[in-house]
Design an enzyme around this catalytic site. Structure first.
Site: not given
Length: 208
Positions: A34-36, A109, A169
């Site tokens: 998960s991309y914050f 995400g 990614n």
């Protein structure tokens, strides 16, 4: 991330694959990320990993469902900078798996993929098979402790994407491959495969 005396930097070259070589599907690991933060090449990422887990991923695969269905044994928080010539700043710290899972559930995400490892020629490679909104994307990458020069490139590599930010990614976490795969295929049909020529001598693997 590989630490070979160059501090918090990673060195890699990345390639798009059309198909997954079945004989290379070894040492699997199921990954949910998960991309914050994911903007202009800068990223803050949480990754959980289930080692020795070979999950079949499809377009319908939900990263949140994967979190529920599997047992994860590793988690890391990573800060990344933009890629420049196959080099990228990356600092990583391992954190508690349960904390990481709960944070991934709560936001960011998300992407899901199964990663396989293989030794090809003189290098170790990883092959990422994506699920969910990034299905059927497959990416192979070679990472070293210094610049990846004079690389033996396997014949299954369709084209090089080392500095194509669309395939990072962090970009895929908010602009999934399924939404632009057709336009990229059309672009590739016009331009043809591209392999960078500024990383020394590109060669094929022996026997190919």
């Amino acid at each position: 991330m590989t630490d070979g005396g160059n501090g918090d930097f990673e060195f890699e070259r990345r390639f798009l694959l059309k198909d997954v070589p079945v004989d290379l599907l070894d040492a699997p690991a199921l990954i949910v990320q998960s991309y914050f933060l994911a903007q202009d090449g800068f990223a803050i990422r949480l990754r959980v990993q289930a080692s020795a887990t070979d999950a079949t991923l499809a377009a319908s695969t939900s990263p949140l469902h994967v979190l529920e269905e599997h047992t994860f044994d590793f988690c890391a928080l990573t800060v990344k900078g933009p890629t420049n010539g196959g080099t990228r700043y990356e600092a990583e710290r391992e954190i508690d798996v349960n904390v990481g899972i709960e944070m991934i559930r709560r936001g960011g995400g998300r992407i899901v993929k199964t990663r396989y490892s293989a030794w090809l020629g003189a290098d170790g490679w990883v092959i990422d098979v994506f699920g969910g909104a990034n299905h059927p994307l497959v990416i192979a990458e070679c990472e070293r402790s210094g610049p990846v020069v004079d690389l033996q490139i396997p014949s299954f590599c369709l084209t090089e994407i080392t500095d194509d930010r669309r395939f990072s990614n962090d970009y895929l976490s908010h602009t999934p491959y399924s939404g632009w795969a057709a336009s990229f295929a059309a672009e590739l049909a016009v331009s043809g495969p591209r392999f960078r020529q500024d990383f020394g001598h590109n060669a094929r693997l022996p026997g190919e």
